[in-house]
Design a protein around this motif. Structure first.
Motif, PDB file in Angstrom:
ATOM      1  N   LEU A 155       0.955  -1.314   0.085  1.00  0.00           N
ATOM      2  CA  LEU A 155      -0.144  -0.044  -0.083  1.00  0.00           C
ATOM      3  C   LEU A 155       0.755   1.266  -0.141  1.00  0.00           C
ATOM      4  O   LEU A 155       1.969   1.400   0.856  1.00  0.00           O
ATOM      5  N   LYS A 156       0.559   2.141  -0.964  1.00  0.00           N
ATOM      6  CA  LYS A 156       1.289   3.443  -1.026  1.00  0.00           C
ATOM      7  C   LYS A 156       0.340   4.384  -0.355  1.00  0.00           C
ATOM      8  O   LYS A 156      -0.669   4.689  -0.763  1.00  0.00           O
ATOM      9  N   VAL A 157       0.935   5.167   0.906  1.00  0.00           N
ATOM     10  CA  VAL A 157       0.092   6.036   1.778  1.00  0.00           C
ATOM     11  C   VAL A 157       0.472   7.254   1.748  1.00  0.00           C
ATOM     12  O   VAL A 157       1.765   7.583   1.944  1.00  0.00           O
ATOM     13  N   ASP A 158      -0.544   8.348   1.485  1.00  0.00           N
ATOM     14  CA  ASP A 158      -0.068   9.811   1.677  1.00  0.00           C
ATOM     15  C   ASP A 158      -0.402  10.003   2.891  1.00  0.00           C
ATOM     16  O   ASP A 158      -1.540  10.099   3.326  1.00  0.00           O
ATOM     17  N   ARG A 159       0.883  10.360   3.768  1.00  0.00           N
ATOM     18  CA  ARG A 159       0.562  10.548   5.076  1.00  0.00           C
ATOM     19  C   ARG A 159      -0.070  11.920   5.291  1.00  0.00           C
ATOM     20  O   ARG A 159      -0.765  12.055   6.383  1.00  0.00           O
ATOM     21  N   THR A 160       0.057  13.029   4.581  1.00  0.00           N
ATOM     22  CA  THR A 160      -0.491  14.372   4.447  1.00  0.00           C
ATOM     23  C   THR A 160      -2.135  14.111   4.653  1.00  0.00           C
ATOM     24  O   THR A 160      -2.684  15.154   5.290  1.00  0.00           O
ATOM     25  N   GLU A 161      -2.551  13.022   4.174  1.00  0.00           N
ATOM     26  CA  GLU A 161      -4.219  12.982   4.241  1.00  0.00           C
ATOM     27  C   GLU A 161      -4.607  12.659   5.438  1.00  0.00           C
ATOM     28  O   GLU A 161      -5.752  12.557   5.879  1.00  0.00           O
ATOM     29  N   TYR A 162      -3.749  12.277   6.278  1.00  0.00           N
ATOM     30  CA  TYR A 162      -4.049  11.854   7.777  1.00  0.00           C
ATOM     31  C   TYR A 162      -3.427  13.018   8.839  1.00  0.00           C
ATOM     32  O   TYR A 162      -3.203  12.276  10.103  1.00  0.00           O
ATOM     33  N   ASP A 163      -3.228  13.888   8.282  1.00  0.00           N
ATOM     34  CA  ASP A 163      -2.809  15.224   9.157  1.00  0.00           C
ATOM     35  C   ASP A 163      -1.207  14.999   9.716  1.00  0.00           C
ATOM     36  O   ASP A 163      -1.239  15.188  10.980  1.00  0.00           O
ATOM     37  N   ILE A 164      -0.621  14.429   8.910  1.00  0.00           N
ATOM     38  CA  ILE A 164       0.937  14.064   9.326  1.00  0.00           C
ATOM     39  C   ILE A 164       1.801  14.882   8.372  1.00  0.00           C
ATOM     40  O   ILE A 164       2.064  14.398   7.164  1.00  0.00           O
ATOM     41  N   LYS A 165       2.079  16.260   8.740  1.00  0.00           N
ATOM     42  CA  LYS A 165       2.722  17.178   7.820  1.00  0.00           C
ATOM     43  C   LYS A 165       4.038  17.447   8.238  1.00  0.00           C
ATOM     44  O   LYS A 165       4.690  18.242   7.445  1.00  0.00           O
ATOM     45  N   LEU A 175      13.044  23.328   2.907  1.00  0.00           N
ATOM     46  CA  LEU A 175      13.269  22.164   3.792  1.00  0.00           C
ATOM     47  C   LEU A 175      14.774  21.611   3.446  1.00  0.00           C
ATOM     48  O   LEU A 175      15.296  21.053   4.077  1.00  0.00           O
ATOM     49  N   GLY A 176      14.957  21.708   2.105  1.00  0.00           N
ATOM     50  CA  GLY A 176      16.112  21.099   1.512  1.00  0.00           C
ATOM     51  C   GLY A 176      16.338  19.560   1.611  1.00  0.00           C
ATOM     52  O   GLY A 176      15.217  19.006   1.486  1.00  0.00           O
ATOM     53  N   ASP A 177      17.255  19.146   2.211  1.00  0.00           N
ATOM     54  CA  ASP A 177      17.477  17.785   2.558  1.00  0.00           C
ATOM     55  C   ASP A 177      16.853  17.320   3.689  1.00  0.00           C
ATOM     56  O   ASP A 177      17.085  16.153   4.075  1.00  0.00           O
ATOM     57  N   LYS A 178      16.048  18.257   4.484  1.00  0.00           N
ATOM     58  CA  LYS A 178      15.225  17.766   5.639  1.00  0.00           C
ATOM     59  C   LYS A 178      14.018  17.315   5.208  1.00  0.00           C
ATOM     60  O   LYS A 178      13.313  16.934   5.994  1.00  0.00           O
ATOM     61  N   THR A 179      13.773  17.374   3.836  1.00  0.00           N
ATOM     62  CA  THR A 179      12.278  17.019   3.514  1.00  0.00           C
ATOM     63  C   THR A 179      12.218  15.754   3.427  1.00  0.00           C
ATOM     64  O   THR A 179      12.832  14.678   3.306  1.00  0.00           O
ATOM     65  N   ILE A 180      10.886  15.253   4.014  1.00  0.00           N
ATOM     66  CA  ILE A 180      10.127  13.911   4.414  1.00  0.00           C
ATOM     67  C   ILE A 180       9.222  13.794   3.048  1.00  0.00           C
ATOM     68  O   ILE A 180       8.503  14.547   3.160  1.00  0.00           O
ATOM     69  N   TYR A 181       9.297  12.743   2.258  1.00  0.00           N
ATOM     70  CA  TYR A 181       8.542  12.664   1.188  1.00  0.00           C
ATOM     71  C   TYR A 181       6.967  12.486   1.836  1.00  0.00           C
ATOM     72  O   TYR A 181       7.096  11.542   3.100  1.00  0.00           O
ATOM     73  N   ASP A 182       6.035  12.799   1.154  1.00  0.00           N
ATOM     74  CA  ASP A 182       4.391  12.426   1.772  1.00  0.00           C
ATOM     75  C   ASP A 182       4.189  11.235   1.720  1.00  0.00           C
ATOM     76  O   ASP A 182       3.348  10.641   2.556  1.00  0.00           O
ATOM     77  N   GLU A 183       4.580  10.245   0.669  1.00  0.00           N
ATOM     78  CA  GLU A 183       3.990   8.766   0.683  1.00  0.00           C
ATOM     79  C   GLU A 183       4.955   8.113   1.475  1.00  0.00           C
ATOM     80  O   GLU A 183       6.381   8.170   1.193  1.00  0.00           O
ATOM     81  N   PHE A 184       4.636   6.957   1.964  1.00  0.00           N
ATOM     82  CA  PHE A 184       5.182   5.946   2.517  1.00  0.00           C
ATOM     83  C   PHE A 184       4.701   4.420   2.094  1.00  0.00           C
ATOM     84  O   PHE A 184       3.409   4.798   1.849  1.00  0.00           O
ATOM     85  N   ASP A 185       5.332   3.336   2.183  1.00  0.00           N
ATOM     86  CA  ASP A 185       4.922   2.060   1.889  1.00  0.00           C
ATOM     87  C   ASP A 185       4.618   1.258   3.080  1.00  0.00           C
ATOM     88  O   ASP A 185       5.217   1.223   4.022  1.00  0.00           O
ATOM     89  N   LEU A 186       3.758   0.406   2.946  1.00  0.00           N
ATOM     90  CA  LEU A 186       3.292  -0.610   3.767  1.00  0.00           C
ATOM     91  C   LEU A 186       3.231  -1.860   3.305  1.00  0.00           C
ATOM     92  O   LEU A 186       2.513  -2.038   2.084  1.00  0.00           O
ATOM     93  N   VAL A 187       4.215  -2.863   3.284  1.00  0.00           N
ATOM     94  CA  VAL A 187       4.331  -4.061   2.756  1.00  0.00           C
ATOM     95  C   VAL A 187       3.819  -5.108   3.475  1.00  0.00           C
ATOM     96  O   VAL A 187       4.313  -5.388   4.890  1.00  0.00           O
ATOM     97  N   VAL A 188       2.612  -5.798   3.200  1.00  0.00           N
ATOM     98  CA  VAL A 188       1.808  -6.796   3.938  1.00  0.00           C
ATOM     99  C   VAL A 188       1.882  -8.061   3.758  1.00  0.00           C
ATOM    100  O   VAL A 188       1.620  -8.375   2.371  1.00  0.00           O
ATOM    101  N   ASP A 189       2.504  -8.790   4.583  1.00  0.00           N
ATOM    102  CA  ASP A 189       2.212 -10.481   4.436  1.00  0.00           C
ATOM    103  C   ASP A 189       1.523 -11.016   5.458  1.00  0.00           C
ATOM    104  O   ASP A 189       1.839 -10.827   6.583  1.00  0.00           O
ATOM    105  N   LEU A 190       0.375 -11.527   4.819  1.00  0.00           N
ATOM    106  CA  LEU A 190      -0.693 -12.139   5.762  1.00  0.00           C
ATOM    107  C   LEU A 190      -0.496 -13.503   5.653  1.00  0.00           C
ATOM    108  O   LEU A 190      -0.637 -14.285   4.703  1.00  0.00           O
ATOM    109  N   ALA A 191      -0.744 -14.046   7.113  1.00  0.00           N
ATOM    110  CA  ALA A 191      -1.050 -15.844   6.969  1.00  0.00           C
ATOM    111  C   ALA A 191      -2.084 -15.973   7.582  1.00  0.00           C
ATOM    112  O   ALA A 191      -2.897 -15.455   8.638  1.00  0.00           O
ATOM    113  N   TYR A 192      -3.193 -16.963   6.934  1.00  0.00           N
ATOM    114  CA  TYR A 192      -4.336 -17.280   7.334  1.00  0.00           C
ATOM    115  C   TYR A 192      -4.899 -18.432   7.492  1.00  0.00           C
ATOM    116  O   TYR A 192      -4.216 -19.229   6.820  1.00  0.00           O
TER     117      TYR A 192
END
Length: 192
Positions: A155-165, A175-192
């Motif tokens: 899942l590619k999640v845009d953190r700013t949509e959840y008020d994480i700015k 911000l220069g090299d202090k910039t944190i990109y808005d999107e982060f990844d969640l890699v999910v491996d489920l066992a059921y």
């Protein structure tokens, strides 16, 4: 009297017909949270970090072999970094749990509820769901693949949509090299 019996008969017929067309619940398969893994990956101009967060609970719904839904709850206090050690690890984890990021003290869980599933081959589907982080719910779409009682998704999640700015280039300048990109990844491996 005949009118009353006719009305009763019609009510019973339509009542039975309405009940007969109700969807039949599919099979619910509980996710084994001990054998499942959620990895997060966040990126910034000068590199990035990664770690894990534990599932608290989860299940997938099936109609035969076809995925039809699911729901997952993530235990936010278990959020850890796996790419750092010592003081730097503790500092990053504390910051991620703070109000600058996930406000873990006030939002102990995050949640994903699958709302639609569109298969595109025997094993993979495009899934849309509602993702709740920090009490804010937004739709998200991703691909899930199923193999022998296992499921994987990224899942590619845009953190700013959840008020994480914090240090977002979309909200702060210079911000220069202090910039944190808005999107982060969640890699999910489920066992059921």
């Amino acid at each position: 009297m005949k009118k009353g019996i006719l009305s009763l008969a019609l009510a019973m017929i339509f009542g039975v017909a309405a009940t007969a067309t109700e969807p039949i619940d599919g099979e619910k398969k509980t996710v084994n949270v001990e054998k499942s893994k959620v990895t997060w990956k966040a990126y910034k101009v000068a590199g990035g970090h990664e770690g894990t967060v534990n599932l608290k609970s989860g299940h997938l719904m099936f109609d035969g072999n076809k995925l039809t839904g699911g729901e997952f709850v993530v235990d936010m206090p278990t959020l850890v970094s796996t790419d750092l050690e010592g003081d730097m690890k503790g500092k990053l984890e504390g910051h991620l749990k703070s109000d600058d990021f996930f406000s873990v003290e006030n939002h102990k869980t995050s949640k994903l509820v699958i709302t639609s599933v569109k298969p595109f081959n025997d094993r993979s589907s495009t899934v849309t769901g509602n993702l709740t982080i920090k009490g804010i719910t937004k739709p998200i779409t991703f691909v899930i693949s199923l193999f022998d009682n296992k499921a994987t998704a990224t899942l590619k999640v845009d953190r700013t949509e959840y008020d994480i700015k914090f240090r977002s280039g979309s909200f702060f300048e210079n911000l220069g090299d202090k910039t944190i990109y808005d999107e982060f990844d969640l890699v999910v491996d489920l066992a059921y």
